[in-house]
Design a protein around this motif. Structure first.
Motif, PDB file in Angstrom:
ATOM      1  N   GLY A  12       0.819  -1.209   0.000  1.00 42.07           N
ATOM      2  CA  GLY A  12       0.000   0.000   0.000  1.00 42.07           C
ATOM      3  C   GLY A  12       0.850   1.255   0.000  1.00 42.07           C
ATOM      4  O   GLY A  12       0.583   2.211  -0.752  1.00 42.07           O
ATOM      5  N   ALA A  13       1.904   1.259   0.817  1.00 45.08           N
ATOM      6  CA  ALA A  13       2.785   2.427   0.872  1.00 45.08           C
ATOM      7  C   ALA A  13       3.500   2.636  -0.463  1.00 45.08           C
ATOM      8  O   ALA A  13       3.622   3.775  -0.949  1.00 45.08           O
ATOM      9  CB  ALA A  13       3.803   2.244   1.997  1.00 45.08           C
ATOM     10  N   VAL A  14       3.965   1.549  -1.073  1.00 43.75           N
ATOM     11  CA  VAL A  14       4.658   1.647  -2.365  1.00 43.75           C
ATOM     12  C   VAL A  14       3.719   2.186  -3.439  1.00 43.75           C
ATOM     13  O   VAL A  14       4.097   3.048  -4.248  1.00 43.75           O
ATOM     14  CB  VAL A  14       5.220   0.270  -2.775  1.00 43.75           C
ATOM     15  CG1 VAL A  14       5.719   0.285  -4.216  1.00 43.75           C
ATOM     16  CG2 VAL A  14       6.360  -0.140  -1.849  1.00 43.75           C
ATOM     17  N   ILE A  15       2.490   1.692  -3.476  1.00 44.31           N
ATOM     18  CA  ILE A  15       1.534   2.125  -4.506  1.00 44.31           C
ATOM     19  C   ILE A  15       1.184   3.606  -4.336  1.00 44.31           C
ATOM     20  O   ILE A  15       1.111   4.363  -5.314  1.00 44.31           O
ATOM     21  CB  ILE A  15       0.265   1.259  -4.448  1.00 44.31           C
ATOM     22  CG1 ILE A  15       0.577  -0.165  -4.911  1.00 44.31           C
ATOM     23  CG2 ILE A  15      -0.839   1.852  -5.321  1.00 44.31           C
ATOM     24  CD1 ILE A  15      -0.567  -1.136  -4.740  1.00 44.31           C
ATOM     25  N   ILE A  16       0.949   4.017  -3.095  1.00 43.83           N
ATOM     26  CA  ILE A  16       0.601   5.425  -2.861  1.00 43.83           C
ATOM     27  C   ILE A  16       1.717   6.341  -3.342  1.00 43.83           C
ATOM     28  O   ILE A  16       1.480   7.344  -4.026  1.00 43.83           O
ATOM     29  CB  ILE A  16       0.299   5.650  -1.367  1.00 43.83           C
ATOM     30  CG1 ILE A  16      -1.022   4.949  -0.997  1.00 43.83           C
ATOM     31  CG2 ILE A  16       0.210   7.141  -1.049  1.00 43.83           C
ATOM     32  CD1 ILE A  16      -1.297   4.898   0.488  1.00 43.83           C
ATOM     33  N   LEU A  17       2.961   5.979  -2.995  1.00 41.50           N
ATOM     34  CA  LEU A  17       4.090   6.794  -3.455  1.00 41.50           C
ATOM     35  C   LEU A  17       4.232   6.724  -4.976  1.00 41.50           C
ATOM     36  O   LEU A  17       4.552   7.734  -5.619  1.00 41.50           O
ATOM     37  CB  LEU A  17       5.378   6.315  -2.784  1.00 41.50           C
ATOM     38  CG  LEU A  17       6.654   7.084  -3.149  1.00 41.50           C
ATOM     39  CD1 LEU A  17       6.515   8.562  -2.786  1.00 41.50           C
ATOM     40  CD2 LEU A  17       7.859   6.475  -2.464  1.00 41.50           C
ATOM     41  N   ASP A  18       3.962   5.561  -5.563  1.00 38.33           N
ATOM     42  CA  ASP A  18       4.074   5.396  -7.010  1.00 38.33           C
ATOM     43  C   ASP A  18       3.071   6.271  -7.758  1.00 38.33           C
ATOM     44  O   ASP A  18       3.368   6.797  -8.837  1.00 38.33           O
ATOM     45  CB  ASP A  18       3.856   3.924  -7.365  1.00 38.33           C
ATOM     46  CG  ASP A  18       3.959   3.664  -8.855  1.00 38.33           C
ATOM     47  OD1 ASP A  18       5.087   3.699  -9.378  1.00 38.33           O
ATOM     48  OD2 ASP A  18       2.908   3.435  -9.495  1.00 38.33           O
ATOM     49  N   GLN A  19       1.875   6.434  -7.194  1.00 41.58           N
ATOM     50  CA  GLN A  19       0.822   7.202  -7.858  1.00 41.58           C
ATOM     51  C   GLN A  19       0.831   8.681  -7.508  1.00 41.58           C
ATOM     52  O   GLN A  19       0.225   9.492  -8.218  1.00 41.58           O
ATOM     53  CB  GLN A  19      -0.550   6.618  -7.494  1.00 41.58           C
ATOM     54  CG  GLN A  19      -0.767   5.195  -7.977  1.00 41.58           C
ATOM     55  CD  GLN A  19      -0.766   5.100  -9.483  1.00 41.58           C
ATOM     56  OE1 GLN A  19      -1.562   5.726 -10.167  1.00 41.58           O
ATOM     57  NE2 GLN A  19       0.145   4.292 -10.025  1.00 41.58           N
ATOM     58  N   ALA A  20       1.527   9.050  -6.431  1.00 39.15           N
ATOM     59  CA  ALA A  20       1.508  10.449  -5.977  1.00 39.15           C
ATOM     60  C   ALA A  20       1.990  11.438  -7.048  1.00 39.15           C
ATOM     61  O   ALA A  20       1.402  12.522  -7.186  1.00 39.15           O
ATOM     62  CB  ALA A  20       2.333  10.595  -4.699  1.00 39.15           C
ATOM     63  N   PRO A  21       3.034  11.124  -7.841  1.00 38.00           N
ATOM     64  CA  PRO A  21       3.435  12.094  -8.874  1.00 38.00           C
ATOM     65  C   PRO A  21       2.324  12.422  -9.859  1.00 38.00           C
ATOM     66  O   PRO A  21       2.244  13.558 -10.351  1.00 38.00           O
ATOM     67  CB  PRO A  21       4.608  11.389  -9.571  1.00 38.00           C
ATOM     68  CG  PRO A  21       5.180  10.475  -8.531  1.00 38.00           C
ATOM     69  CD  PRO A  21       3.991   9.995  -7.755  1.00 38.00           C
ATOM     70  N   LYS A  22       1.459  11.463 -10.153  1.00 33.86           N
ATOM     71  CA  LYS A  22       0.356  11.717 -11.089  1.00 33.86           C
ATOM     72  C   LYS A  22      -0.660  12.683 -10.475  1.00 33.86           C
ATOM     73  O   LYS A  22      -1.328  13.421 -11.199  1.00 33.86           O
ATOM     74  CB  LYS A  22      -0.325  10.406 -11.476  1.00 33.86           C
ATOM     75  CG  LYS A  22       0.585   9.469 -12.258  1.00 33.86           C
ATOM     76  CD  LYS A  22      -0.114   8.160 -12.560  1.00 33.86           C
ATOM     77  CE  LYS A  22       0.834   7.197 -13.259  1.00 33.86           C
ATOM     78  NZ  LYS A  22       0.212   5.875 -13.503  1.00 33.86           N
ATOM     79  N   LEU A  23      -0.789  12.662  -9.161  1.00 33.54           N
ATOM     80  CA  LEU A  23      -1.685  13.626  -8.505  1.00 33.54           C
ATOM     81  C   LEU A  23      -1.164  15.047  -8.655  1.00 33.54           C
ATOM     82  O   LEU A  23      -1.935  16.004  -8.703  1.00 33.54           O
ATOM     83  CB  LEU A  23      -1.809  13.300  -7.013  1.00 33.54           C
ATOM     84  CG  LEU A  23      -2.482  11.986  -6.604  1.00 33.54           C
ATOM     85  CD1 LEU A  23      -2.556  11.907  -5.086  1.00 33.54           C
ATOM     86  CD2 LEU A  23      -3.876  11.864  -7.205  1.00 33.54           C
ATOM     87  N   LEU A  24       0.158  15.154  -8.716  1.00 35.12           N
ATOM     88  CA  LEU A  24       0.770  16.483  -8.782  1.00 35.12           C
ATOM     89  C   LEU A  24       1.084  16.918 -10.209  1.00 35.12           C
ATOM     90  O   LEU A  24       1.405  18.085 -10.443  1.00 35.12           O
ATOM     91  CB  LEU A  24       2.068  16.497  -7.968  1.00 35.12           C
ATOM     92  CG  LEU A  24       1.970  16.083  -6.496  1.00 35.12           C
ATOM     93  CD1 LEU A  24       3.338  16.102  -5.848  1.00 35.12           C
ATOM     94  CD2 LEU A  24       1.009  16.981  -5.741  1.00 35.12           C
ATOM     95  N   GLY A  25       1.037  15.962 -11.144  1.00 37.38           N
ATOM     96  CA  GLY A  25       1.393  16.295 -12.513  1.00 37.38           C
ATOM     97  C   GLY A  25       2.887  16.433 -12.703  1.00 37.38           C
ATOM     98  O   GLY A  25       3.348  17.242 -13.524  1.00 37.38           O
ATOM     99  N   VAL A  26       3.684  15.657 -11.948  1.00 37.20           N
ATOM    100  CA  VAL A  26       5.141  15.699 -12.069  1.00 37.20           C
ATOM    101  C   VAL A  26       5.642  14.292 -12.393  1.00 37.20           C
ATOM    102  O   VAL A  26       4.903  13.304 -12.283  1.00 37.20           O
ATOM    103  CB  VAL A  26       5.803  16.206 -10.767  1.00 37.20           C
ATOM    104  CG1 VAL A  26       5.357  17.623 -10.461  1.00 37.20           C
ATOM    105  CG2 VAL A  26       5.515  15.281  -9.591  1.00 37.20           C
ATOM    106  N   HIS A  27       6.907  14.205 -12.765  1.00 36.48           N
ATOM    107  CA  HIS A  27       7.515  12.910 -13.058  1.00 36.48           C
ATOM    108  C   HIS A  27       8.670  12.659 -12.087  1.00 36.48           C
ATOM    109  O   HIS A  27       9.464  13.553 -11.814  1.00 36.48           O
ATOM    110  CB  HIS A  27       8.045  12.868 -14.499  1.00 36.48           C
ATOM    111  CG  HIS A  27       8.756  11.580 -14.811  1.00 36.48           C
ATOM    112  ND1 HIS A  27       8.101  10.384 -15.005  1.00 36.48           N
ATOM    113  CD2 HIS A  27      10.093  11.305 -14.939  1.00 36.48           C
ATOM    114  CE1 HIS A  27       8.974   9.433 -15.246  1.00 36.48           C
ATOM    115  NE2 HIS A  27      10.197   9.969 -15.208  1.00 36.48           N
ATOM    116  N   VAL A  28       8.702  11.428 -11.548  1.00 39.62           N
ATOM    117  CA  VAL A  28       9.784  11.021 -10.641  1.00 39.62           C
ATOM    118  C   VAL A  28      10.371   9.724 -11.174  1.00 39.62           C
ATOM    119  O   VAL A  28       9.645   8.762 -11.421  1.00 39.62           O
ATOM    120  CB  VAL A  28       9.264  10.818  -9.200  1.00 39.62           C
ATOM    121  CG1 VAL A  28      10.385  10.258  -8.306  1.00 39.62           C
ATOM    122  CG2 VAL A  28       8.739  12.122  -8.623  1.00 39.62           C
TER     123      VAL A  28
END
Length: 561
Positions: free
Chosen positions: A148-164
């Motif tokens: 769950g923690a990995v997925i949340i961090l994986d999807q967080a850039p899409k919430l912000l519109g940035v690329h990591v």
């Protein structure tokens, strides 16, 4: 009457259709459509978790439930993809086929799905259904929390519109923090509205398919406000119609087999967990090996059209059960609804913002990260929280694929630790009775007998715990200085060869010190093992007693003479 091969096969394939109760049709249709409203948006979202085009999630939702309904036995289980399988799929593909184009990506996931299916079918042939039990619930809870923690961090850039650039959990977290100041305000606004709408719908209208509602609203908003022109990324074109056949890429077998085994294990573990949790009361449990075949076939079917690996999921199964599902027809209707979506709504879905799918994934992944399971484990057995936290840390530090292997290893270590640390304690007699119980300060009136030490052990006595047993007995003997030690074997269900040798050595040591070792309450199997060993001839029947009361009576009568 001898059943014919055709009748036997019909019992295996679509066996539930024989004698189908028409009264179940209405509830099945309602449950299937309700589940589809939840599953289809999530299937697209989980495809993005794996870094794949969203239509591959729909292909999985099309074929997996239909294939399972043909061969599976559970009337309520929903088989599609899940958060856990999505992230494991993404990890396997990132390691085996990094940087490939869209066609190479589809070939890679097709190969992975077929490998997962083949692994499950071979496991069924080898009768390995029991292997799913080797991940304990506390370890599985920790593993899923890590996922769950990995997925949340994986999807967080899409919430912000940035690329990591993804390199590992903690470095990804640092990269997200550094990239956050460059977030797209329009994308952030869409994300905030999507999350708020999801939470509001789940709270105020819990029976309404919140994910579907948010998807529809986001598509309408994207069209009316022309969100792409404002810098909000959408999921892009979805090919309408039936998926095309895809052949596995044999060159990737070597790189993907390890990931396929990890996904197969998790697929089957989640399938069995969901099945057991929601099986109708009083219904017989389907055979674990039979379910391996059904989920294996579902994965192979998905792979042949480029779909993702699949397995049973608790969330979608709960939705199906809550909707009133009675037979596998409900699951088949999820597949039919996915097919209709591909034919009718593909152009509209292409307008959906990526941030909305990310919001859906995060909302459902937060449930995996809940502390509720950790609290429940701690309330019952605090030591096992350590195993949960170890599995959680393993996923964050090692990654998801190595994390699942770590979870299995942690489970086995936990099992070994428990087996090698058996409960061993002194027992005394409750005054005025023939009840023997653990010595406790709460019952100072309990009887003990000078010169006699009664010791009870619980579990299996084997090579892995013999030294520990000696270490536990030593301080009891030192404190009591008994002439006779009686080992109560009523809770010992098995004695292994090394343990028998240990008992022989303990008996010889006791004799050299002027004491004796007696055994009491041996079950027939253990008694036969002792009788055939040197220990049996050393003790003889005169030092093996029916129960503790018999041993105490013999000791007291001998003291009186």
């Amino acid at each position: 009457m001898v059943s014919t091969p055709s009748r036997q096969s019909s019992a295996i394939v679509l066996g539930w259709l024989r004698g189908y109760d028409r009264a179940a049709l209405g509830p099945d249709v309602l449950a299937g459509l309700t589940a589809a409203a939840v599953i289809l948006p999530k299937a697209m979202a989980y495809a993005t978790v794996a870094g794949l085009p969203v239509q591959l999630g729909l292909y999985t939702a099309l074929l997996a439930p239909i294939a399972y309904a043909v061969l599976g036995r559970s009337p309520v289980l929903s088989v599609t993809t899940s958060t856990t399988i999505g992230i494991l799929t993404g990890s396997a593909l990132a390691e085996a086929a990094p940087g490939v184009d869209a066609a190479g990506q589809i070939a890679a996931v097709a190969t992975l799905s077929v490998l997962v299916g083949v692994a499950l079918v071979f496991a069924a042939i080898a009768r390995l259904g029991f292997v799913a039990n080797f991940i304990s619930e506390p370890v599985l809870s920790g593993f899923k929390a890590g996922i769950g923690a990995v997925i949340i961090l994986d999807q967080a850039p899409k919430l912000l519109g940035v690329h990591v650039h993804k390199v590992g959990f903690f470095r990804d977290l640092l990269g997200l923090i550094r990239a956050a100041p460059g977030a797209s305000l329009a994308t952030l606004a869409v994300s905030a509205v999507a999350i708020a709408a999801m939470l509001a719908l789940k709270h105020w209208l819990p029976r309404f398919p919140a994910a579907l509602g948010v998807v529809v609203l986001s598509i309408v908003a994207s069209a009316l406000l022309d969100l792409p022109s404002r810098g909000v990324a959408t999921i892009g074109e979805i090919p309408p119609g039936l998926p095309s056949p895809v052949l596995p890429d044999l060159h990737l077998l070597g790189e993907l087999w390890a990931g396929a085994l990890a996904i197969a294990l998790m697929s089957f573990t989640e399938t069995i967990a969901a099945e057991r949790a929601f099986s109708p009361s009083g219904a017989p449990r389907p055979s674990a090996n039979r379910e391996l075949v059904a989920t294996g076939a579902a994965n192979i079917a998905c792979g042949l059209v480029g779909g993702m690996p699949a397995g049973g999921g608790t969330t979608q199964t709960l939705v199906q059960v809550s909707g009133g599902a009675r037979t596998q027809l409900a699951g088949m209707l999820v597949g039919i609804a996915s097919l209709a979506t591909l034919f009718l709504f593909a152009p509209a879905l292409s307008r959906m913002p990526q941030a909305v799918l990310a919001a859906i994934v995060i909302i459902y992944s937060v449930e995996l990260l809940s502390l509720r399971d950790f609290r429940a484990i701690a309330a019952i057995r605090r030591r096992e929280v350590v195993w949960s936290l170890a599995a959680f840390a393993g996923v964050l530090l090692l990654g998801t694929l190595k994390g699942i292997l770590f979870a299995v290893v942690v489970s086995l270590i936990a099992l070994g630790y428990q087996a090698s640390n058996p409960a061993l304690y002194e027992v005394v007699r409750k005054r005025g009775t023939e009840v023997f119980r653990r010595r406790s300060e709460k019952h100072p009136e309990d009887e003990s007998f000078p010169g006699l030490l009664l010791v009870r052990m619980e579990g299996r006595l084997f090579f892995g715990n013999t030294e520990r047993v000696l270490d536990l007995i030593a301080p009891l003997v030192e404190a009591a200085r008994p002439r006779v030690v009686v080992l109560d074997c009523s809770a010992i269900f098995d004695v292994e060869y090394s343990a028998v040798k240990m008992l022989v050595e303990a008996e010889e040591r006791a004799r050299r010190l002027g004491g004796e070792l007696w055994l009491a309450a041996l079950n027939p199997t253990v008694k036969e093992v002792v009788r055939r060993s040197p220990l049996g001839s050393k003790l003889g029947p005169e030092r093996m007693f029916y129960d503790l009361a018999d041993a105490v009576d013999h000791f007291r009568s001998r003291q009186a003479t």
